[in-house]
Design an enzyme around this catalytic site. Structure first.
Site, PDB file in Angstrom:
ATOM      1  N   LYS A 116      -5.359   5.529  -0.529  1.00 17.71           N
ATOM      2  CA  LYS A 116      -5.477   5.414   0.415  1.00 17.71           C
ATOM      3  C   LYS A 116      -5.213   5.500   1.435  1.00 17.71           C
ATOM      4  O   LYS A 116      -5.814   5.180   2.575  1.00 17.71           O
ATOM      5  CB  LYS A 116      -4.618   4.261  -0.165  1.00 17.71           C
ATOM      6  CG  LYS A 116      -4.849   3.439  -1.075  1.00 17.71           C
ATOM      7  CD  LYS A 116      -4.167   2.237  -1.727  1.00 17.71           C
ATOM      8  CE  LYS A 116      -4.215   1.061  -2.358  1.00 17.71           C
ATOM      9  NZ  LYS A 116      -3.923  -0.091  -1.835  1.00 17.71           N
ATOM     10  N   TYR A 202       4.103  -4.476   8.423  1.00 15.99           N
ATOM     11  CA  TYR A 202       3.619  -5.459   7.725  1.00 15.99           C
ATOM     12  C   TYR A 202       3.209  -6.695   8.370  1.00 15.99           C
ATOM     13  O   TYR A 202       3.913  -7.310   9.206  1.00 15.99           O
ATOM     14  CB  TYR A 202       5.003  -6.207   7.014  1.00 15.99           C
ATOM     15  CG  TYR A 202       5.119  -7.091   5.535  1.00 15.99           C
ATOM     16  CD1 TYR A 202       4.790  -6.892   4.284  1.00 15.99           C
ATOM     17  CD2 TYR A 202       5.668  -7.900   6.342  1.00 15.99           C
ATOM     18  CE1 TYR A 202       4.616  -8.204   3.589  1.00 15.99           C
ATOM     19  CE2 TYR A 202       6.107  -8.782   5.121  1.00 15.99           C
ATOM     20  CZ  TYR A 202       5.019  -9.552   3.788  1.00 15.99           C
ATOM     21  OH  TYR A 202       4.909 -10.497   3.408  1.00 15.99           O
ATOM     22  N   HIS A 235       0.733 -10.520  -4.920  1.00 13.32           N
ATOM     23  CA  HIS A 235      -0.325  -9.309  -4.215  1.00 13.32           C
ATOM     24  C   HIS A 235      -1.759  -9.247  -5.524  1.00 13.32           C
ATOM     25  O   HIS A 235      -2.445  -8.347  -5.186  1.00 13.32           O
ATOM     26  CB  HIS A 235       0.186  -7.934  -4.062  1.00 13.32           C
ATOM     27  CG  HIS A 235       1.164  -7.622  -3.404  1.00 13.32           C
ATOM     28  ND1 HIS A 235       1.025  -8.188  -2.187  1.00 13.32           N
ATOM     29  CD2 HIS A 235       2.088  -7.376  -3.207  1.00 13.32           C
ATOM     30  CE1 HIS A 235       2.360  -8.156  -1.876  1.00 13.32           C
ATOM     31  NE2 HIS A 235       3.268  -7.416  -2.032  1.00 13.32           N
ATOM     32  N   ARG A 291     -16.655  -0.554  -6.192  1.00 15.71           N
ATOM     33  CA  ARG A 291     -17.276  -1.191  -7.740  1.00 15.71           C
ATOM     34  C   ARG A 291     -17.771  -2.729  -7.535  1.00 15.71           C
ATOM     35  O   ARG A 291     -17.005  -3.140  -6.497  1.00 15.71           O
ATOM     36  CB  ARG A 291     -15.797  -0.683  -9.176  1.00 15.71           C
ATOM     37  CG  ARG A 291     -14.877  -2.020  -8.536  1.00 15.71           C
ATOM     38  CD  ARG A 291     -13.386  -1.820  -9.536  1.00 15.71           C
ATOM     39  NE  ARG A 291     -12.315  -1.817  -8.624  1.00 15.71           N
ATOM     40  CZ  ARG A 291     -12.322  -3.204  -8.417  1.00 15.71           C
ATOM     41  NH1 ARG A 291     -12.378  -4.443  -7.734  1.00 15.71           N
ATOM     42  NH2 ARG A 291     -10.566  -3.803  -8.127  1.00 15.71           N
TER      43      ARG A 291
END
Ligand code: ADP
Length: 449
Positions: A116, A202, A235, A291
């Site tokens: 990431k 956040y 999440h 994907r």
């Protein structure tokens, strides 16, 4: 075009791929563990090969067994579906090294986006806006403090190798930072064998909005609009919509243009999804999935496109054959993930399906590998069906989904259908004004009742 495709997956997505192959006239090979000998994808495929015992690492993640199955059956391409080996760059590389086609992006792009931190650095260089945070991996707690002070609390410590919401910890204030830092790293090391972490501001009330892209091997890239996946618990997505109640056509075009031009420069190929957090009119890229996504059907319903067919055509070298201006959005689609879980605690409830009666009617689609008498095995993901509806407007789609959920009979295991019904009746959900934090609060209120 391919002469035979091996489907390296199970459950509803194996069936989904099988259906696309069949419509293209391509024979299929199913692979399965010993726990899945009676599974629907095994029954419907032209050929089936058992690749190992129930545990995923010995079957659906067993690269040698899958390649052997492809070799003995004479398959010339492999579709990985989602999960399992779909984002494993080494697998994609091994498949191609054996002279087969991996239906997906190149191993290099999978690797790049799988990390990431590299994904964010790459996207920033290509002009895609990011969530404010650290420039790369954090060396130590001291560095985390400096970045956190700069972007302001609360902050999120995230694993570079993260996925499935794991290895992610919030620090509300400076006092919480040390604990978030060490818990995120411990979790990341345990889950991914890599404790590299980075930091993001956040966001307190974002929506999760993702963009479906498709690129051919001739340099053409298009997008199929956005999906709103803000309804999440832990999440993890539970209900998805296309389009997002928060975006208008102009905002969609703008982010679509940024994403497609970035992927064009990258030389990306096949399907991909760019995930953003969207708050105060700003898109912030968080990650890219290389994907097919679980929630791809909502896009298919509003764009009238078969995304798996497109993946297969592109992998075989065919050009897209259409441009952005040929893609039209019509109506609104909603998907409810039906998991074999307790609707309040989300504890998995494997067992035998005694009655299975899926809903039907105009604009209703059920993607599921269930049948009456099927035993939901305890070894794999708890999602047993996806119910997707399309209607001219969002409100009509909500009414249609309610009606379809009411018709849906699954007996023998508990499912999250009762929770979906409550969500669909909630005024806040119906208004379309909700963020990624809404569902957790909604579920907590349900538990308290
Ligand atoms: P994973 O790969 O584990 O799914 P993501 O980076 O895609 O991790 O994030 C998953 C979810 O976590 C997002 O959809 C969102 O709900 C939440 N999240 C991630 N980053 C942030 C952030 N900076 N602020 C608030 N929530 C976040």
């Amino acid at each position: 075009m391919f002469s035979k495709i091996l489907i390296a997956n199970r459950g509803e997505i194996a069936l989904r791929i099988l259906r696309a192959c069949r419509e293209l006239g391509i024979p299929t090979v199913a692979v399965h563990s010993t726990a899945d000998s009676d599974a629907m994808h095994v029954r419907l495929a032209d050929e089936a090969v058992c690749i190992g015992p129930p545990a995923s690492r010995e079957s659906y993640l067993n690269v040698a067994a899958i390649l052997s199955a492809a070799t003995i059956t004479g398959a010339d391409a492999i579709h990985p579906g989602y999960g399992f080996l779909s984002e494993n760059a080494d697998f994609a590389e091994t498949v191609e090294a054996h002279g087969l086609t991996f239906i997906g992006p190149t191993a290099d792009h999978i690797r790049m986006m799988g990390d990431k931190i590299t994904a964010k650095t790459t996207m920033r260089a290509l002009g895609v806006p990011l969530v404010p945070g650290s420039d790369g991996a954090l060396e130590n707690l001291e560095q985390a403090r400096i970045v956190a002070d700069k972007v302001g609390y609360p902050v999120l410590i995230k694993a570079a190798a993260g996925g499935g919401g794991r290895g992610m910890k919030v620090a509300a204030t400076a006092d919480d930072l040390e604990e978030a830092w060490s818990v995120a790293r411990t979790e990341a090391r345990a889950a991914f064998g890599n404790d590299e972490v980075y930091l993001e501001k956040y966001l307190d009330r974002p929506r999760h909005i993702e963009l479906q892209v498709m690129a051919d091997t001739h340099g053409d890239v298009v997008h199929f609009g956005e999906r709103d996946c803000s309804l999440q618990r832990r999440h993890q997505k539970l209900l998805e919509e296309a389009g997002s109640p928060a975006l208008n056509a102009q905002q969609r075009d703008e982010i679509g243009e940024i994403a497609t031009s970035a992927l064009k420069k990258l030389g990306y190929r096949n399907a991909g999804t760019l995930e953003f957090l969207y708050q105060d009119g700003q898109f912030c890229f968080i990650e890219m999935n290389t994907r097919l996504q679980v929630e791809h059907p909502v896009t298919e319903m509003v764009c009238d496109v078969d995304l798996v067919r497109e993946q297969i055509r592109i992998a075989a070298g065919e050009p897209l054959g259409y441009g952005q201006k040929d893609i039209h959005f019509s109506g609104h689609a909603i998907e409810c993930r039906i998991n074999a879980e307790d609707p309040l605690t989300f504890m998995p409830t494997p067992g035998t399906i005694s009655v299975f009666h899926p809903p039907g009617g105009l604009g209703v689609r059920v993607d599921s590998a269930l049948y009456a008498g099927y035993r939901v095995p305890p070894y794999y993901d708890s999602m047993i069906a996806k119910l997707i509806v399309r209607a001219p407007t969002r409100l009509e789609a909500i009414q249609r989904m309610r009606r379809a959920l009411d018709e849906f009979v699954i007996e023998g295991v508990k499912t999250v259908i009762p929770l979906h019904l409550k969500i669909l009746d909630d005024p806040q959900f119906r208004s379309g004004d909700y963020t990624i934090h809404w569902l957790e609060k909604f579920v907590a209120a349900q538990k308290a009742e």
